[in-house]
Design an enzyme around this catalytic site. Structure first.
Site, PDB file in Angstrom:
ATOM      1  N   ASP A  75       0.830  -1.206   0.000  1.00  0.00           N
ATOM      2  CA  ASP A  75       0.000   0.000   0.000  1.00  0.00           C
ATOM      3  C   ASP A  75       0.865   1.258   0.000  1.00  0.00           C
ATOM      4  OD1 ASP A  75      -2.309   1.486   0.035  1.00  0.00           O
ATOM      5  OD2 ASP A  75      -2.672   1.250   2.184  1.00  0.00           O
ATOM      6  N   GLY A  76       0.409   2.277  -0.704  1.00  0.00           N
ATOM      7  CA  GLY A  76       1.058   3.582  -0.628  1.00  0.00           C
ATOM      8  C   GLY A  76       1.683   4.085  -1.907  1.00  0.00           C
TER       9      GLY A  76
ATOM     10  N   ARG B 123       1.705  -4.994   6.144  1.00  0.00           N
ATOM     11  CA  ARG B 123       1.020  -3.971   5.347  1.00  0.00           C
ATOM     12  C   ARG B 123       1.785  -2.666   5.456  1.00  0.00           C
ATOM     13  NH1 ARG B 123      -5.206  -2.579   4.140  1.00  0.00           N
ATOM     14  NH2 ARG B 123      -4.804  -0.717   2.887  1.00  0.00           N
TER      15      ARG B 123
ATOM     16  N   ASN C 233     -10.481  -3.074  -6.526  1.00  0.00           N
ATOM     17  CA  ASN C 233      -9.673  -2.094  -7.257  1.00  0.00           C
ATOM     18  C   ASN C 233     -10.202  -1.792  -8.652  1.00  0.00           C
ATOM     19  OD1 ASN C 233      -6.470  -3.128  -5.836  1.00  0.00           O
ATOM     20  ND2 ASN C 233      -7.889  -1.523  -5.186  1.00  0.00           N
TER      21      ASN C 233
END
Length: 251
Positions: free
Chosen positions: A24-25, A186, A72
Site C-alpha cells: 500500500d502507498g 502492510r 480495485n
C-alpha cells in the site's frame, strides 16, 4: 494440501516460511512528489524486485503479494488500464529472471476480467516456472478473501457435500497448496487486512508500517522479520506448553 501454520508450532529464529504483503502507498508516494499516481506504481515494481530478492536470499519459502483486489476495479479507468499494462509488461520482462533464479510464479485470483492476452501471459509464466523448487512467489490479482471463501464453498456444493468442515474449505481455497502465512505485512500506515487472505490469516502475525510501499526495502523487511521473532506464537496454547526456546521471555 499443505498443513496450515496453525497445526504445528514452527521452529525458532528461522525466517517465516510464508510472508504475505499488502503493498500500500504507491499513490501517496507519487502525490508527495507531485507526480502522477502511475509513477508510484512504477516505483513500486522496483520495491517488489528488491523484496523478492531479499526473501530468496533469506530462505523464505513463500511470498504472496496483494497486487490488485476485486475492489480495485472501481478505481479510475485510466489507472486500472495502466496497472493491467504494467502487470503484462512485468510478466514479459521479469519471468525469465524469476525462472533463472529458481523462483516459481503463481497468480491467485479470478482472472475473469483480465484480457485474453494477460490471461495467456499468466498461463505461460506459471507453466515456465512450474518446475522450480525455490521461493514460490504468488501475485494476488483480481483477488478477494471473500471471493476465495465463496468460491471454495460453491465447489463443495457442486460436489454434493451436505456437511462442511474447516479442512474441506481449506482444501478448496486458492492457496490450498501453500502453508498459511506466518507473517502479514502492510505498508502505508493503514491497519486493516482489506479482504486479503481472510481465511488464511487467522493465526498470522500482523505487522504494520508507515513506510509507503515504494520506500519498503530489504532493511524494512528485516525489521518486520525481527518483530516477528519477538512474538510468542501460541496457536491457542499457553506459554507453558511451548518449547522453551519459543517462549517470549527466551526470545
Amino acid at each position: 494440501m499443505f498443513s496450515g501454520s496453525s497445526n504445528a508450532v514452527p521452529e525458532g529464529r528461522e525466517p517465516p516460511r510464508h510472508i504475505a504483503i499488502i503493498m500500500d502507498g504507491n499513490g501517496r508516494w507519487a502525490k508527495k512528489r507531485f507526480l502522477p499516481r502511475v509513477a508510484g506504481h512504477k516505483r513500486g515494481l522496483d520495491a517488489v524486485r528488491e523484496v523478492v530478492k531479499a526473501c530468496k536470499e533469506m530462505g523464505v519459502g513463500y511470498l504472496t503479494l496483494f497486487a490488485f483486489s476485486t475492489e480495485n476495479w472501481r478505481r479510475p479507468q485510466e489507472e486500472v488500464s495502466f496497472l493491467m499494462d504494467l502487470f503484462l509488461r512485468a510478466l514479459e520482462h521479469e519471468v525469465a529472471k524469476l525462472h533463472n533464479n529458481n523462483i516459481r510464479l503463481k497468480v491467485l485470483g479470478s482472472r475473469e476480467r483480465f484480457s485474453a492476452e494477460l490471461s495467456e501471459r499468466i498461463d505461460r509464466a506459471e507453466a515456465k516456472t512450474a518446475g522450480n523448487d525455490g521461493l514460490v512467489l504468488t501475485i494476488a490479482a483480481d483477488y478477494g478473501g471473500r471471493w476465495d471463501i465463496v468460491h471454495a464453498v460453491n465447489r463443495l456444493i457442486a460436489e454434493g457435500r451436505s456437511e462442511i468442515t474447516e479442512e474441506m474449505v481449506t482444501d478448496r481455497l486458492g492457496m490450498a497448496w501453500a502453508p498459511e502465512p506466518d507473517l502479514f505485512i502492510r505498508t502505508g500506515g493503514e491497519q486493516r487486512i482489506s479482504n486479503f487472505l481472510l481465511w488464511q490469516l487467522a493465526y498470522s502475525e500482523l505487522y504494520f508500517t508507515d513506510l509507503l510501499w515504494p520506500d519498503f526495502d530489504r532493511a524494512a523487511l528485516q525489521e518486520a522479520i525481527h518483530s516477528y521473532w519477538q512474538r510468542e506464537r501460541r496457536f491457542g496454547r499457553t506459554s507453558e506448553q511451548l518449547p522453551e526456546h519459543l517462549r517470549r521471555d527466551k526470545l
